[in-house]
Design a protein around this motif. Sequence first.
Motif, PDB file in Angstrom:
ATOM      1  N   LYS A 266      -7.634   1.682   4.457  1.00  0.00           N
ATOM      2  CA  LYS A 266      -7.398   1.691   3.009  1.00  0.00           C
ATOM      3  C   LYS A 266      -5.938   1.998   2.707  1.00  0.00           C
ATOM      4  CE  LYS A 266      -9.198   3.593  -1.284  1.00  0.00           C
ATOM      5  NZ  LYS A 266      -8.583   4.719  -1.914  1.00  0.00           N
ATOM      6  N   ALA A 267      -5.387   2.987   3.398  1.00  0.00           N
ATOM      7  CA  ALA A 267      -3.978   3.349   3.202  1.00  0.00           C
ATOM      8  C   ALA A 267      -3.065   2.198   3.602  1.00  0.00           C
ATOM      9  CB  ALA A 267      -3.650   4.614   3.993  1.00  0.00           C
ATOM     10  N   ALA A 268      -3.413   1.499   4.678  1.00  0.00           N
ATOM     11  CA  ALA A 268      -2.606   0.362   5.130  1.00  0.00           C
ATOM     12  C   ALA A 268      -2.611  -0.751   4.085  1.00  0.00           C
ATOM     13  CB  ALA A 268      -3.129  -0.157   6.471  1.00  0.00           C
ATOM     14  N   VAL A 269      -3.774  -1.030   3.517  1.00  0.00           N
ATOM     15  CA  VAL A 269      -3.878  -2.065   2.484  1.00  0.00           C
ATOM     16  C   VAL A 269      -3.032  -1.679   1.274  1.00  0.00           C
ATOM     17  CG1 VAL A 269      -5.456  -3.142   0.820  1.00  0.00           C
ATOM     18  CG2 VAL A 269      -6.128  -2.930   3.216  1.00  0.00           C
ATOM     19  N   GLU A 270      -3.118  -0.422   0.858  1.00  0.00           N
ATOM     20  CA  GLU A 270      -2.331   0.037  -0.284  1.00  0.00           C
ATOM     21  C   GLU A 270      -0.838  -0.084  -0.002  1.00  0.00           C
ATOM     22  OE1 GLU A 270      -3.851   3.972  -0.926  1.00  0.00           O
ATOM     23  OE2 GLU A 270      -5.704   3.227  -1.858  1.00  0.00           O
ATOM     24  N   GLN A 271      -0.452   0.231   1.228  1.00  0.00           N
ATOM     25  CA  GLN A 271       0.953   0.146   1.598  1.00  0.00           C
ATOM     26  C   GLN A 271       1.426  -1.312   1.620  1.00  0.00           C
ATOM     27  OE1 GLN A 271       1.909   2.120   5.268  1.00  0.00           O
ATOM     28  NE2 GLN A 271       4.066   2.310   4.723  1.00  0.00           N
TER      29      GLN A 271
ATOM     30  N   HIS B 191      -2.364  -4.890  15.522  1.00  0.00           N
ATOM     31  CA  HIS B 191      -1.877  -6.263  15.411  1.00  0.00           C
ATOM     32  C   HIS B 191      -1.734  -6.635  13.933  1.00  0.00           C
ATOM     33  CE1 HIS B 191      -1.672 -10.633  15.869  1.00  0.00           C
ATOM     34  NE2 HIS B 191      -1.274 -10.368  17.106  1.00  0.00           N
ATOM     35  N   THR B 192      -0.743  -7.461  13.649  1.00  0.00           N
ATOM     36  CA  THR B 192      -0.484  -7.902  12.278  1.00  0.00           C
ATOM     37  C   THR B 192      -1.715  -8.560  11.660  1.00  0.00           C
ATOM     38  OG1 THR B 192       1.822  -8.262  12.853  1.00  0.00           O
ATOM     39  CG2 THR B 192       1.041  -9.328  10.852  1.00  0.00           C
ATOM     40  N   ASN B 193      -2.434  -9.350  12.449  1.00  0.00           N
ATOM     41  CA  ASN B 193      -3.620 -10.024  11.911  1.00  0.00           C
ATOM     42  C   ASN B 193      -4.712  -9.047  11.503  1.00  0.00           C
ATOM     43  OD1 ASN B 193      -2.558 -12.586  12.073  1.00  0.00           O
ATOM     44  ND2 ASN B 193      -3.383 -12.970  14.110  1.00  0.00           N
ATOM     45  N   SER B 194      -4.788  -7.907  12.174  1.00  0.00           N
ATOM     46  CA  SER B 194      -5.773  -6.902  11.768  1.00  0.00           C
ATOM     47  C   SER B 194      -5.475  -6.422  10.357  1.00  0.00           C
ATOM     48  CB  SER B 194      -5.749  -5.711  12.725  1.00  0.00           C
ATOM     49  OG  SER B 194      -6.154  -6.109  14.013  1.00  0.00           O
TER      50      SER B 194
ATOM     51  N   ARG C  66      -3.680  -7.957   8.093  1.00  0.00           N
ATOM     52  CA  ARG C  66      -3.879  -9.090   7.175  1.00  0.00           C
ATOM     53  C   ARG C  66      -5.368  -9.257   6.845  1.00  0.00           C
ATOM     54  NH1 ARG C  66      -1.270 -12.785   9.900  1.00  0.00           N
ATOM     55  NH2 ARG C  66       0.675 -12.337   8.833  1.00  0.00           N
ATOM     56  N   ASN C  67      -6.232  -9.110   7.839  1.00  0.00           N
ATOM     57  CA  ASN C  67      -7.680  -9.217   7.597  1.00  0.00           C
ATOM     58  C   ASN C  67      -8.176  -8.106   6.689  1.00  0.00           C
ATOM     59  OD1 ASN C  67      -7.864 -11.509   9.195  1.00  0.00           O
ATOM     60  ND2 ASN C  67      -8.433 -10.372  11.032  1.00  0.00           N
ATOM     61  N   TRP C  68      -7.652  -6.901   6.852  1.00  0.00           N
ATOM     62  CA  TRP C  68      -8.048  -5.785   5.977  1.00  0.00           C
ATOM     63  C   TRP C  68      -7.640  -6.065   4.536  1.00  0.00           C
ATOM     64  CZ3 TRP C  68      -5.380  -1.635   9.508  1.00  0.00           C
ATOM     65  CH2 TRP C  68      -6.058  -1.551  10.726  1.00  0.00           C
ATOM     66  N   VAL C  69      -6.444  -6.612   4.366  1.00  0.00           N
ATOM     67  CA  VAL C  69      -5.956  -6.921   3.016  1.00  0.00           C
ATOM     68  C   VAL C  69      -6.841  -7.985   2.382  1.00  0.00           C
ATOM     69  CG1 VAL C  69      -4.039  -7.923   1.698  1.00  0.00           C
ATOM     70  CG2 VAL C  69      -3.580  -6.223   3.487  1.00  0.00           C
ATOM     71  N   ARG C  70      -7.156  -9.023   3.135  1.00  0.00           N
ATOM     72  CA  ARG C  70      -8.002 -10.095   2.603  1.00  0.00           C
ATOM     73  C   ARG C  70      -9.396  -9.587   2.257  1.00  0.00           C
ATOM     74  NH1 ARG C  70      -5.935 -14.922   6.531  1.00  0.00           N
ATOM     75  NH2 ARG C  70      -4.014 -15.287   5.388  1.00  0.00           N
ATOM     76  N   ALA C  71      -9.941  -8.730   3.096  1.00  0.00           N
ATOM     77  CA  ALA C  71     -11.266  -8.172   2.821  1.00  0.00           C
ATOM     78  C   ALA C  71     -11.228  -7.315   1.556  1.00  0.00           C
ATOM     79  CB  ALA C  71     -11.742  -7.350   4.014  1.00  0.00           C
ATOM     80  N   ALA C  72     -10.156  -6.582   1.371  1.00  0.00           N
ATOM     81  CA  ALA C  72     -10.039  -5.728   0.188  1.00  0.00           C
ATOM     82  C   ALA C  72      -9.879  -6.552  -1.084  1.00  0.00           C
ATOM     83  CB  ALA C  72      -8.850  -4.780   0.344  1.00  0.00           C
ATOM     84  N   GLN C  73      -9.239  -7.705  -0.966  1.00  0.00           N
ATOM     85  CA  GLN C  73      -9.020  -8.551  -2.124  1.00  0.00           C
ATOM     86  C   GLN C  73     -10.253  -9.369  -2.485  1.00  0.00           C
ATOM     87  OE1 GLN C  73      -5.567 -10.701  -0.813  1.00  0.00           O
ATOM     88  NE2 GLN C  73      -4.181  -9.290  -1.843  1.00  0.00           N
TER      89      GLN C  73
ATOM     90  N   ALA D 227       5.074  -7.795   4.891  1.00  0.00           N
ATOM     91  CA  ALA D 227       4.547  -6.454   4.621  1.00  0.00           C
ATOM     92  C   ALA D 227       3.470  -6.087   5.636  1.00  0.00           C
ATOM     93  CB  ALA D 227       4.005  -6.380   3.198  1.00  0.00           C
ATOM     94  N   CYS D 228       2.608  -7.039   5.976  1.00  0.00           N
ATOM     95  CA  CYS D 228       1.561  -6.791   6.984  1.00  0.00           C
ATOM     96  C   CYS D 228       2.187  -6.459   8.336  1.00  0.00           C
ATOM     97  CB  CYS D 228       0.637  -8.004   7.114  1.00  0.00           C
ATOM     98  SG  CYS D 228      -0.476  -8.238   5.730  1.00  0.00           S
ATOM     99  N   ARG D 229       3.244  -7.189   8.696  1.00  0.00           N
ATOM    100  CA  ARG D 229       3.913  -6.943   9.970  1.00  0.00           C
ATOM    101  C   ARG D 229       4.515  -5.539  10.009  1.00  0.00           C
ATOM    102  NH1 ARG D 229       8.457  -6.417  11.976  1.00  0.00           N
ATOM    103  NH2 ARG D 229       9.647  -7.027  10.160  1.00  0.00           N
TER     104      ARG D 229
END
Length: 102
Positions: free
Chosen positions: A16-21, A46-49, A51-58, A35-37
């Motif tokens: 959650k903190a990573a997505v917010e960041q 990994h950057t894709n991890s 990115r996947n968290w951000v997409r799931a949150a959105q 930003a994901c990198r």
Amino acid sequence: MMPQRSYRRVSPEVRKAAVEQVIALTESLSSESEACRVVADQIGVHTNSVRNWVRAAQGSSPERMDATALRREVALLQQQLAAAAEMNRALADTLNESRRRT
């Protein structure tokens, strides 16, 4: 023989903190990918991890949907609109007919 990959468990709080960041950094960096990198490097995943968290949150927003999914969504909305328009016509006809009787 390839070395075995080890995947680190990341707590929901860290995700959650990573997505917010990422969301905060996207405004100041050139892109969401950048930003994901940056965030991935900071927490050691990994950057894709990230990115996947951000997409799931959105969730499945129109910005994230592919063209085929968007076409399906548009077709469904057009069907719903046509059904609503038909119902509206039927109600208007009923109202006009009851007005004529009185």
